[in-house]
Write an enzyme that holds these catalytic residues in place. Structure first.
Site, short mmCIF file in Angstrom:
data_model
loop_
_atom_site.label_atom_id
_atom_site.label_comp_id
_atom_site.label_asym_id
_atom_site.label_seq_id
_atom_site.Cartn_x
_atom_site.Cartn_y
_atom_site.Cartn_z
N SER A 22 0.22 -1.57 0.25
CA SER A 22 0.03 -0.11 0.46
C SER A 22 0.91 1.74 0.19
O SER A 22 0.64 2.11 -0.79
CB SER A 22 -0.80 0.23 1.72
OG SER A 22 -2.03 -0.59 1.87
N GLY A 94 -5.95 -4.48 -7.80
CA GLY A 94 -6.87 -3.30 -7.35
C GLY A 94 -6.68 -1.32 -6.94
O GLY A 94 -7.30 -1.06 -7.24
N ARG A 122 -13.21 -7.31 -11.20
CA ARG A 122 -13.54 -6.77 -9.74
C ARG A 122 -13.96 -5.58 -9.24
O ARG A 122 -14.44 -4.73 -10.53
CB ARG A 122 -11.84 -6.34 -8.84
CG ARG A 122 -11.15 -7.74 -8.59
CD ARG A 122 -10.64 -7.28 -8.19
NE ARG A 122 -10.47 -7.30 -6.29
CZ ARG A 122 -9.39 -6.69 -5.75
NH1 ARG A 122 -8.07 -7.13 -6.77
NH2 ARG A 122 -9.49 -6.38 -4.55
N SER A 166 -13.48 1.14 2.78
CA SER A 166 -12.25 0.62 1.76
C SER A 166 -11.31 2.60 1.65
O SER A 166 -11.12 3.15 0.86
CB SER A 166 -13.07 1.09 0.47
OG SER A 166 -11.80 1.06 -0.79
N ASP A 314 -7.02 -8.42 4.34
CA ASP A 314 -5.79 -9.05 4.08
C ASP A 314 -5.27 -10.24 4.86
O ASP A 314 -4.70 -10.65 3.80
CB ASP A 314 -4.84 -8.29 3.03
CG ASP A 314 -5.25 -7.20 2.10
OD1 ASP A 314 -5.88 -7.60 1.44
OD2 ASP A 314 -4.32 -6.33 2.13
N LYS A 341 -12.24 -9.92 -3.55
CA LYS A 341 -10.63 -9.24 -3.47
C LYS A 341 -10.18 -10.40 -4.80
O LYS A 341 -10.86 -10.50 -5.51
CB LYS A 341 -10.21 -9.81 -2.17
CG LYS A 341 -10.43 -8.91 -0.54
CD LYS A 341 -10.15 -7.42 -0.60
CE LYS A 341 -11.13 -6.90 0.42
NZ LYS A 341 -10.40 -5.54 0.09
N ARG A 345 -12.31 -15.25 -0.99
CA ARG A 345 -12.12 -15.36 -0.06
C ARG A 345 -12.34 -16.50 0.86
O ARG A 345 -12.25 -16.55 1.39
CB ARG A 345 -11.03 -14.34 0.92
CG ARG A 345 -9.67 -13.67 -0.62
CD ARG A 345 -8.66 -12.48 0.03
NE ARG A 345 -7.87 -12.68 -0.58
CZ ARG A 345 -7.08 -11.08 -0.89
NH1 ARG A 345 -6.94 -10.65 -0.15
NH2 ARG A 345 -5.55 -11.32 -1.64
N ARG A 386 -2.42 -14.36 -2.03
CA ARG A 386 -2.32 -14.59 -0.37
C ARG A 386 -3.35 -16.26 -0.08
O ARG A 386 -2.82 -16.19 0.68
CB ARG A 386 -3.57 -13.33 0.34
CG ARG A 386 -2.62 -12.07 -0.30
CD ARG A 386 -2.80 -10.92 1.35
NE ARG A 386 -3.00 -9.75 0.82
CZ ARG A 386 -1.85 -9.12 0.77
NH1 ARG A 386 -0.98 -9.69 1.52
NH2 ARG A 386 -1.39 -8.40 -0.16
#
Ligand code: S3P
Length: 432
Positions: A22, A94, A122, A166, A314, A341, A345, A386
């Protein structure tokens, strides 16, 4: 590329995880819009962040890479970007696409943002709707990428209450707000990571922010500055879970970013009985960092407090593995965002754990994971980085090896994961 992760351990040593994704994305973007040259240290050499660097280069920004993990960005100034004839490829990211949508909405020229197969599925309305309310013109394919952004629009500030927590949406609006007339204010239902706010302030842009709220006006200048990127807590998460569940383990993870909007997993694991200490706490580049020392401890299932969800958004794939290895049931609620995601997930982890013999009851916004013994088996990562790394952790405590299909995207966030993992005791390799 498929992986095979076998039972192994104990895990020992010091694991230096790569830079924060990030922070790396944002450092590139703000440095690109600044006046002067900004030196970024600890930059994540991941595919996602390299895709953002390549997009900015396509827009005319000079970016040098004097060493691995370093970038010198020669800022083009707020109005110095140039149109690209070709689409701008955000790859799997994303964060890259949503933040760039805000940045590009304020330019004088048109741009097209594209992504890979996963990113192309997405949802983008969460950014294009409020950007449109600011005066932007953006075409989507039924709310999905590609995004065709029509430049030359006059943007105006809005006050926007986010329907879902978000940081990506918040950041997109603040980036557009740099180009807008008047004030842009973003209000979140629950505070999310505040790197955009902190970094804008570090680049000299006047901004007022507190947890859950940020406000800025257009018409200022960004000044180049140095950025020290901390190690990514989300990458450290796999090792926190791994050492917690493999008997006899002790790992040190040096200088990990500990922004409280990121460390929900630490609290969740501690609630489950984990033994994790923070040492050498300090502030680096305006961010709290510290060494994490994690030792094996038997985990028990918990009802996860819903308030923790945004602070560990995450880390759920890793948490699912911790819950599978724990005694008793772990209940997750209020986590419907996980369905949009890099993969769904909740579904991907539930299906994978079931394939390894763990009972998981899925709900629309969560799951109940019944802790037990993991057998071996084959799971699908659905190209989600992930998910792949989480099942590599699961393999450590499974009775037979776990085969993880399609791990090609791990390098989006964690280049060198396999080497680091094997260096501290995993038995991870490429499957035949
Ligand atoms: C990110 C925000 C989160 C997170 C993503 C990175 C960011 O996404 O899942 O990996 O850098 O702003 P959302 O904003 O969609 O929750």
């Amino acid at each position: 590329m498929d992986w095979r992760s076998g039972p192994a351990g104990p895990l020992r040593g010091s694991v230096g995880v790569p830079g924060d994704k990030s922070v790396s994305h944002r450092a590139l973007m703000f440095a690109a819009l600044a006046d002067g040259a900004s030196h970024i240290r600890g930059f994540l050499e991941g595919e996602d962040t390299r895709a953002t660097a390549a997009v900015l280069q396509q827009l005319g920004v000079r970016i040098d890479a004097p060493a691995d993990g370093e970038r010198v960005v020669h800022g083009a100034g707020l109005h110095g970007l140039r149109a690209s004839d070709d689409p701008l490829d955000c790859g799997n990211a994303g964060t890259g696409m949503r933040l760039l949508a805000g940045l590009l909405a304020g330019q004088a020229f048109d741009s097209t943002l594209i992504g890979d197969a996963s990113l192309s599925k997405r949802p983008m309305r969460r950014v294009t709707d409020p950007l449109t309310a600011m005066g932007a013109r953006i075409d989507t394919r039924d709310g999905l990428p590609p995004l065709v952004i029509h430049g030359g629009q006059r943007l105006h500030g809005i006050r926007y209450e986010l329907p879902v927590a978000s940081a990506q949406v918040k950041s997109a609006l603040l980036l557009a707000g740099l180009y807008a007339e008047g004030e842009t204010e973003v209000i979140e239902p629950h505070p999310t990571r505040d790197y955009t706010e902190r970094m804008l302030a570090a680049f000299g842009w006047p901004i007022a922010f507190e947890p859950g709220r940020a406000r800025l006006s257009g018409g200022h200048v960004l000044h180049a500055t140095g950025v020290d990127v901390p190690a990514d807590f989300s990458s450290a998460a796999f090792f926190l879970v791994a050492a917690s569940i493999v008997p006899g383990s002790e790992l040190r993870l040096p200088a990990v970013g500990l922004n409280p909007r990121r460390t929900g997993l630490l609290e969740a694991l501690r609630l489950m009985g984990a033994d994790i200490r923070v040492e050498n706490e300090k502030t680096s580049g305006g961010e709290p960092v510290g060494d994490l020392v994690v030792r094996y401890a038997p985990l028990r299932g918990v009802e996860l407090p819903e308030t923790l969800v945004p602070d560990m958004i995450d880390e759920f794939p890793a948490l699912f593995v911790a819950a599978a290895a724990a005694r008793g049931n772990t209940v997750i609620r209020g986590a419907a965002e996980l369905r949009v995601k890099e993969s769904d997930r909740l579904a991907t982890m539930a299906t994978g754990l079931r394939a390894l013999g763990i009972q998981v009851d899925e709900t629309p916004d969560g799951a109940t994971i019944h802790g037990g013994t993991l057998a071996g088996g084959t799971v699908e990562s659905l190209t989600d980085h992930r998910i792949a790394m989480s099942f590599a952790v699961a393999g450590l405590v499974a009775q037979e090896p776990v085969r993880i299909n399609d791990c090609r995207h791990v390098a989006t966030s964690f280049p060198g994961f396999m080497e680091l993992a094997n260096g501290c005791g995993f038995a991870l390799g490429v499957a035949d």
